[in-house]
Write an enzyme that holds these catalytic residues in place. Structure first.
Site, PDB file in Angstrom:
ATOM      1  CG  HIS A  17      -1.293  37.638 115.753  1.00  0.00           C
ATOM      2  ND1 HIS A  17      -0.662  38.849 115.616  1.00  0.00           N
ATOM      3  CD2 HIS A  17      -1.166  37.018 114.555  1.00  0.00           C
ATOM      4  CE1 HIS A  17      -0.172  38.961 114.398  1.00  0.00           C
ATOM      5  NE2 HIS A  17      -0.470  37.875 113.719  1.00  0.00           N
ATOM      6  CB  SER A 128       1.976  42.530 111.960  1.00  0.00           C
ATOM      7  OG  SER A 128       1.556  41.474 112.781  1.00  0.00           O
TER       8      SER A 128
HETATM    9  N1  COA Z   1      -4.982  38.238 113.080  1.00  0.00           N
HETATM   10  C1  COA Z   1      -4.273  39.289 112.664  1.00  0.00           C
HETATM   11  N2  COA Z   1      -3.307  39.197 111.733  1.00  0.00           N
HETATM   12  C2  COA Z   1      -3.057  37.991 111.236  1.00  0.00           C
HETATM   13  C3  COA Z   1      -3.761  36.841 111.618  1.00  0.00           C
HETATM   14  C4  COA Z   1      -4.767  37.007 112.598  1.00  0.00           C
HETATM   15  N3  COA Z   1      -5.476  35.979 113.039  1.00  0.00           N
HETATM   16  N4  COA Z   1      -3.296  35.800 110.925  1.00  0.00           N
HETATM   17  C5  COA Z   1      -2.340  36.272 110.139  1.00  0.00           C
HETATM   18  N5  COA Z   1      -2.197  37.584 110.323  1.00  0.00           N
HETATM   19  C6  COA Z   1      -1.256  38.482 109.650  1.00  0.00           C
HETATM   20  C7  COA Z   1       0.142  38.385 110.196  1.00  0.00           C
HETATM   21  O1  COA Z   1       0.366  39.325 111.228  1.00  0.00           O
HETATM   22  C8  COA Z   1       0.968  38.695 108.978  1.00  0.00           C
HETATM   23  O2  COA Z   1       1.032  40.103 108.824  1.00  0.00           O
HETATM   24  P1  COA Z   1       2.274  40.786 108.107  1.00  0.00           P
HETATM   25  O3  COA Z   1       2.444  40.105 106.772  1.00  0.00           O
HETATM   26  O4  COA Z   1       1.831  42.185 107.993  1.00  0.00           O
HETATM   27  O5  COA Z   1       3.455  40.572 109.014  1.00  0.00           O
HETATM   28  C9  COA Z   1       0.151  38.172 107.804  1.00  0.00           C
HETATM   29  O6  COA Z   1      -1.156  38.079 108.309  1.00  0.00           O
HETATM   30  C10 COA Z   1       0.583  36.846 107.299  1.00  0.00           C
HETATM   31  O7  COA Z   1       0.526  35.909 108.359  1.00  0.00           O
HETATM   32  P2  COA Z   1       1.254  34.523 108.219  1.00  0.00           P
HETATM   33  O8  COA Z   1       0.908  33.866 106.955  1.00  0.00           O
HETATM   34  O9  COA Z   1       1.023  33.755 109.479  1.00  0.00           O
HETATM   35  O10 COA Z   1       2.753  34.967 108.031  1.00  0.00           O
HETATM   36  P3  COA Z   1       3.842  35.230 109.087  1.00  0.00           P
HETATM   37  O11 COA Z   1       4.926  35.979 108.439  1.00  0.00           O
HETATM   38  O12 COA Z   1       3.286  35.828 110.334  1.00  0.00           O
HETATM   39  O13 COA Z   1       4.367  33.729 109.434  1.00  0.00           O
HETATM   40  C11 COA Z   1       5.259  31.517 108.937  1.00  0.00           C
HETATM   41  C12 COA Z   1       4.765  32.853 108.408  1.00  0.00           C
HETATM   42  C13 COA Z   1       6.229  31.680 110.125  1.00  0.00           C
HETATM   43  C14 COA Z   1       4.104  30.677 109.452  1.00  0.00           C
HETATM   44  C15 COA Z   1       5.943  30.813 107.749  1.00  0.00           C
HETATM   45  O14 COA Z   1       6.756  31.741 107.067  1.00  0.00           O
HETATM   46  C16 COA Z   1       6.840  29.647 108.141  1.00  0.00           C
HETATM   47  O15 COA Z   1       6.357  28.612 108.553  1.00  0.00           O
HETATM   48  N6  COA Z   1       8.164  29.832 107.987  1.00  0.00           N
HETATM   49  C17 COA Z   1       9.171  28.811 108.306  1.00  0.00           C
HETATM   50  C18 COA Z   1       9.836  28.256 107.033  1.00  0.00           C
HETATM   51  C19 COA Z   1       9.018  27.143 106.481  1.00  0.00           C
HETATM   52  O16 COA Z   1       8.843  26.122 107.102  1.00  0.00           O
HETATM   53  N7  COA Z   1       8.460  27.360 105.267  1.00  0.00           N
HETATM   54  C20 COA Z   1       7.552  26.422 104.648  1.00  0.00           C
HETATM   55  C21 COA Z   1       8.201  25.352 103.891  1.00  0.00           C
HETATM   56  S1  COA Z   1       9.178  25.948 102.552  1.00  0.00           S
END
Ligand code: COA
Length: 168
Positions: A17, A128
């Site tokens: 991140h 994560s």
């Molecule tokens: N380096 C390391 N890990 C990474 C990474 C990177 N560059 N990019 C992503 N990851 C990891 C994250 O830590 C996460 O790990 P985890 O699943 O073990 O926690 C995983 O990859 C998935 O990442 P991501 O897709 O970014 O999911 P997230 O849970 O961290 O975030 C949101 C998701 C917040 C972006 C998304 O749920 C959201 O926008 N929610 C709001 C509701 C909404 O608007 N929904 C869409 C319309 S319905």
């Protein structure tokens, strides 16, 4: 002013991140790292702990601020007048889901564009959950997360009520 939002759970923030945050901060005027109040995930760190830890590890990057949000990302972007959403792509497996998210976010707010950055290959396997899993079983997460996160993970797993240290 080109404001970008980098959203995620950050439970906890990893070097993967941080790499995206640092590189994003060189492209956009301001990067808001937005911590999601998860409803579907069962986080290890509270939102307050996650935002505080992010503040500590990004304190030297001037144009980065840390916030939290709930609800729709597209709506949050509108409120923040953000033109961009930054997402990191780790592998081809991320692509389909991210394309779906980018499309729905654009449909909900046609003033926001999603920018994908290739995650540094050194961290392409990182998540994560993987970090938490290694730490939970007593393995070393050195080189995967900043030192303060390593300490906090150790504290959490030594005592599940382990608290986040204040300050640096
Ligand atoms: N380096 C390391 N890990 C990474 C990474 C990177 N560059 N990019 C992503 N990851 C990891 C994250 O830590 C996460 O790990 P985890 O699943 O073990 O926690 C995983 O990859 C998935 O990442 P991501 O897709 O970014 O999911 P997230 O849970 O961290 O975030 C949101 C998701 C917040 C972006 C998304 O749920 C959201 O926008 N929610 C709001 C509701 C909404 O608007 N929904 C869409 C319309 S319905």
């Amino acid at each position: 002013m080109n404001i970008a939002i980098y959203p995620g759970s950050f439970d906890p923030v990893t070097y993967g991140h941080l790499d995206i945050i640092l590189r994003g901060s060189k492209v956009f005027d301001q990067v808001i790292v937005a911590v999601l109040h998860n409803s579907s995930k069962n986080p290890l760190f509270t939102v307050e702990e996650r935002t505080q830890l992010l503040s500590v590890v990004t304190k030297e990057i001037e144009n980065v601020s840390i916030e939290s949000f709930q609800g729709l990302l597209a709506e949050y972007a509108r409120v923040k007048k953000a033109k961009a959403i930054i997402k990191g792509l780790r592998a081809i497996s991320d692509f389909e889901y991210e394309m779906q998210m980018a499309s729905i976010n654009r449909k909900l707010n046609n003033e926001v564009e999603t920018f994908f950055m290739m995650t540094n290959h050194k961290f392409s396997y990182l998540s994560s959950s993987i970090v938490k899993d290694v730490a939970r079983h007593g393995g070393s997460v050195e080189g995967l997360v900043p030192d303060i996160i390593e300490q906090e993970l150790r504290a959490k797993f030594a005592d599940p009520r382990g608290s986040t240290q204040q300050g640096g």
